[in-house]
Design a protein around this motif. Structure first.
Motif, mmCIF file in Angstrom:
data_model
loop_
_atom_site.group_PDB
_atom_site.id
_atom_site.type_symbol
_atom_site.label_atom_id
_atom_site.label_comp_id
_atom_site.label_asym_id
_atom_site.label_seq_id
_atom_site.Cartn_x
_atom_site.Cartn_y
_atom_site.Cartn_z
ATOM 1 N N TYR A 9 -12.356 14.263 13.340
ATOM 2 C CA TYR A 9 -11.528 13.052 12.032
ATOM 3 C C TYR A 9 -10.452 14.100 11.002
ATOM 4 C CZ TYR A 9 -15.039 10.164 14.242
ATOM 5 O OH TYR A 9 -15.718 9.256 15.050
ATOM 6 N N GLN A 10 -10.288 15.089 11.876
ATOM 7 C CA GLN A 10 -9.249 15.808 10.834
ATOM 8 C C GLN A 10 -7.935 16.197 11.534
ATOM 9 O OE1 GLN A 10 -11.576 19.497 10.046
ATOM 10 N NE2 GLN A 10 -10.839 20.603 12.302
ATOM 11 N N ASP A 11 -7.454 15.346 12.316
ATOM 12 C CA ASP A 11 -6.449 15.823 13.317
ATOM 13 C C ASP A 11 -5.094 15.065 12.483
ATOM 14 O OD1 ASP A 11 -7.680 17.046 15.335
ATOM 15 O OD2 ASP A 11 -8.272 15.147 16.170
ATOM 16 N N PHE A 12 -5.206 14.196 12.006
ATOM 17 C CA PHE A 12 -4.056 13.335 11.020
ATOM 18 C C PHE A 12 -4.991 12.934 9.846
ATOM 19 C CE2 PHE A 12 -0.285 11.387 10.126
ATOM 20 C CZ PHE A 12 0.590 12.190 10.749
ATOM 21 N N ILE A 13 -4.483 13.174 8.673
ATOM 22 C CA ILE A 13 -5.157 12.705 7.418
ATOM 23 C C ILE A 13 -4.133 12.006 6.435
ATOM 24 C CG2 ILE A 13 -6.846 12.954 5.640
ATOM 25 C CD1 ILE A 13 -7.660 15.781 7.438
ATOM 26 N N VAL A 14 -4.603 10.927 6.001
ATOM 27 C CA VAL A 14 -3.591 10.312 5.006
ATOM 28 C C VAL A 14 -4.684 9.612 3.978
ATOM 29 C CG1 VAL A 14 -1.771 9.819 6.612
ATOM 30 C CG2 VAL A 14 -3.377 8.015 6.127
ATOM 31 N N THR A 15 -3.906 9.218 2.631
ATOM 32 C CA THR A 15 -4.359 8.517 1.655
ATOM 33 C C THR A 15 -3.625 7.265 1.755
ATOM 34 O OG1 THR A 15 -3.259 9.267 -0.119
ATOM 35 C CG2 THR A 15 -5.312 10.548 0.445
ATOM 36 N N ALA A 16 -4.413 6.109 1.161
ATOM 37 C CA ALA A 16 -3.946 4.892 0.867
ATOM 38 C C ALA A 16 -4.453 4.107 -0.342
ATOM 39 C CB ALA A 16 -4.334 3.796 2.005
ATOM 40 N N MET A 17 -3.713 3.441 -1.109
ATOM 41 C CA MET A 17 -3.761 2.883 -2.285
ATOM 42 C C MET A 17 -2.803 1.831 -2.762
ATOM 43 S SD MET A 17 -4.319 4.591 -6.224
ATOM 44 C CE MET A 17 -2.802 5.132 -6.213
ATOM 45 N N VAL A 18 -3.427 0.764 -3.334
ATOM 46 C CA VAL A 18 -2.862 -0.377 -3.470
ATOM 47 C C VAL A 18 -1.522 -0.032 -4.648
ATOM 48 C CG1 VAL A 18 -2.552 -2.764 -4.636
ATOM 49 C CG2 VAL A 18 -4.273 -2.249 -2.788
ATOM 50 N N THR A 19 -0.343 -0.163 -4.299
ATOM 51 C CA THR A 19 0.357 0.004 -5.515
ATOM 52 C C THR A 19 0.466 -0.812 -6.828
ATOM 53 O OG1 THR A 19 2.858 0.450 -6.007
ATOM 54 C CG2 THR A 19 2.439 -1.298 -4.748
ATOM 55 N N ILE B 276 0.924 -1.171 -0.138
ATOM 56 C CA ILE B 276 -0.009 -0.173 0.046
ATOM 57 C C ILE B 276 1.187 1.196 0.077
ATOM 58 C CG2 ILE B 276 -1.647 1.286 1.335
ATOM 59 C CD1 ILE B 276 -2.824 -0.981 0.289
ATOM 60 N N ASP B 277 0.482 2.281 -0.828
ATOM 61 C CA ASP B 277 1.056 3.396 -0.972
ATOM 62 C C ASP B 277 0.418 4.478 -0.057
ATOM 63 O OD1 ASP B 277 3.358 2.744 -2.561
ATOM 64 O OD2 ASP B 277 2.411 3.410 -4.449
ATOM 65 N N PHE B 278 1.188 5.145 1.019
ATOM 66 C CA PHE B 278 0.336 6.263 1.680
ATOM 67 C C PHE B 278 0.793 7.428 1.499
ATOM 68 C CE2 PHE B 278 0.060 1.996 4.278
ATOM 69 C CZ PHE B 278 -1.268 2.264 4.899
ATOM 70 N N GLU B 279 0.083 8.528 1.718
ATOM 71 C CA GLU B 279 0.315 9.938 1.162
ATOM 72 C C GLU B 279 -0.085 10.818 2.223
ATOM 73 O OE1 GLU B 279 0.256 13.442 -2.063
ATOM 74 O OE2 GLU B 279 -0.916 11.383 -2.342
ATOM 75 N N PHE B 280 0.609 11.506 3.047
ATOM 76 C CA PHE B 280 0.144 12.278 3.970
ATOM 77 C C PHE B 280 -0.490 13.778 3.267
ATOM 78 C CE2 PHE B 280 0.939 16.398 6.561
ATOM 79 C CZ PHE B 280 0.220 15.986 7.542
ATOM 80 N N LEU B 281 -1.794 13.937 3.812
ATOM 81 C CA LEU B 281 -2.360 14.895 3.562
ATOM 82 C C LEU B 281 -2.392 16.385 4.088
ATOM 83 C CD1 LEU B 281 -5.741 13.536 1.851
ATOM 84 C CD2 LEU B 281 -3.418 14.059 0.584
ATOM 85 N N GLN B 282 -2.558 15.918 5.462
ATOM 86 C CA GLN B 282 -2.705 17.379 6.562
ATOM 87 C C GLN B 282 -2.994 16.871 8.007
ATOM 88 O OE1 GLN B 282 -5.374 20.688 5.066
ATOM 89 N NE2 GLN B 282 -6.471 20.319 7.147
ATOM 90 N N SER B 283 -2.403 17.643 8.850
ATOM 91 C CA SER B 283 -2.779 17.582 10.420
ATOM 92 C C SER B 283 -3.364 18.838 10.814
ATOM 93 C CB SER B 283 -1.578 17.136 10.934
ATOM 94 O OG SER B 283 -0.624 18.245 11.201
ATOM 95 N N GLN B 284 -4.165 18.713 11.949
ATOM 96 C CA GLN B 284 -4.884 19.910 12.283
ATOM 97 C C GLN B 284 -4.942 19.932 13.858
ATOM 98 O OE1 GLN B 284 -8.223 21.284 10.363
ATOM 99 N NE2 GLN B 284 -8.535 23.085 11.485
ATOM 100 N N GLY B 285 -4.438 20.484 14.711
ATOM 101 C CA GLY B 285 -4.362 20.592 16.080
ATOM 102 C C GLY B 285 -3.069 20.837 16.701
ATOM 103 N N LYS B 286 -2.851 20.987 17.789
ATOM 104 C CA LYS B 286 -1.716 21.208 18.696
ATOM 105 C C LYS B 286 -0.966 20.308 19.087
ATOM 106 C CE LYS B 286 -3.628 25.570 20.830
ATOM 107 N NZ LYS B 286 -4.109 26.226 22.072
ATOM 108 N N PRO C 284 -2.731 29.522 10.472
ATOM 109 C CA PRO C 284 -3.769 30.277 11.365
ATOM 110 C C PRO C 284 -4.823 29.190 12.008
ATOM 111 C CG PRO C 284 -4.572 30.130 9.007
ATOM 112 C CD PRO C 284 -3.280 29.623 9.046
ATOM 113 N N ASP C 285 -4.752 27.983 11.647
ATOM 114 C CA ASP C 285 -5.594 27.172 12.494
ATOM 115 C C ASP C 285 -5.001 25.885 12.821
ATOM 116 O OD1 ASP C 285 -7.982 26.128 13.735
ATOM 117 O OD2 ASP C 285 -8.943 25.623 11.688
ATOM 118 N N PHE C 286 -3.475 26.140 13.173
ATOM 119 C CA PHE C 286 -2.862 24.715 13.715
ATOM 120 C C PHE C 286 -2.728 23.644 12.685
ATOM 121 C CE2 PHE C 286 -4.930 26.531 17.491
ATOM 122 C CZ PHE C 286 -3.879 27.154 18.130
ATOM 123 N N ILE C 287 -2.836 23.937 11.473
ATOM 124 C CA ILE C 287 -2.598 22.763 10.485
ATOM 125 C C ILE C 287 -1.008 22.734 10.342
ATOM 126 C CG2 ILE C 287 -2.910 22.531 7.845
ATOM 127 C CD1 ILE C 287 -5.418 24.248 7.958
ATOM 128 N N GLY C 288 -0.816 21.121 9.735
ATOM 129 C CA GLY C 288 0.390 20.848 9.673
ATOM 130 C C GLY C 288 0.564 20.204 8.059
#
Length: 231
Positions: free
Chosen positions: A190-200, A45-55, A87-91
């Motif tokens: 459900y927006q504190d850590f967001i990734v995608t997954a796909m079979v390579t 599985i290929d994982f890609e980081f999209l975004q985190s949000q929070g302290k 501005p909103d603790f986005i990583g």
């Protein structure tokens, strides 16, 4: 040389190889979602980081369901809780979050057949008292048991207007997994850590390779016959 016969053989070989290569691989996904992660054959599985949000400053691991506090692989590490200019603790990647030891925003892991896994988000001392710092994509592993991650078909970014799917199939395209880390009174965003997954993309099946070998053999035979005719 009988060109008609040779071209017929070559055409059959090429046609067979193309037909074999066009055959879809048998789906290997047994479960991918809130009931666990399980495949019936080794699956990358290929994982890609999209975004985190929070302290919170978190890490995303892969664990085996049988031993959920002993990570077998680290997918992404939050080097800083969020971007300095956010501005909103986005990583974002590579500013705040990367693959360990690199600046990459993508990682991969091969899940062994018939071993049940889960994704695990660890937020250390920032989690509420009485918890072990982990939340899981598998509901049954959470303490108390319950949903701390949602699975969405396709690439989905917040804000979320409704719950995601209980499960999805990463063999059919990208799947989004959004975590809630129990912070902010367990607000279930459900927006504190967001990734995608796909079979390579998989390598050709043995049957396909055999068909391609037949093509190569046919071409070699034609060249030899042409050489013998010239000599």
């Amino acid at each position: 040389m009988d060109l008609k016969k040779t071209s017929t053989v070559l055409g059959l070989a090429v046609g067979s190889a193309l037909a074999l290569s066009a055959m879809p691989a048998e789906a290997a996904t047994v479960e991918f979602g809130n009931n666990g992660i399980l495949f019936d054959e080794d699956t990358t599985i290929d994982f890609e980081f999209l975004q985190s949000q929070g302290k919170f400053q978190s890490e995303l691991f892969i664990v085996e369901a049988a031993n959920p506090t002993d990570p077998v692989f680290t997918l992404f590490t939050e080097n800083e809780p969020f971007d300095d200019t956010s501005p909103d603790f986005i990583g974002t990647c590579p500013t705040s979050v990367t693959v360990p030891g690199s600046s990459s925003c993508t990682n991969w892991f091969t899940f062994e057949a018939n071993v049940e896994y889960s994704l695990a988000l660890f937020s250390g001392e920032n989690t509420p008292a009485g918890t072990n710092g982990y939340v899981y994509s598998t509901d049954a592993l959470n303490n108390p048991a319950g949903q701390q991650a949602f699975v969405f078909d396709g690439v989905v970014l917040p804000p979320y207007t409704g719950p995601g799917d209980i499960s999805a199939d990463p063999a059919l395209g990208k799947v989004t997994i959004g975590f809630d880390d129990k912070g902010n009174a367990n607000d279930a965003d459900y927006q504190d850590f967001i990734v995608t997954a796909m079979v390579t993309e998989s390598v050709p099946e043995p049957a396909t390779l055999a068909g391609l070998g037949l093509v190569a053999g046919s071409l070699t035979l034609i060249r030899r016959r042409q050489a013998n005719k010239k000599s």
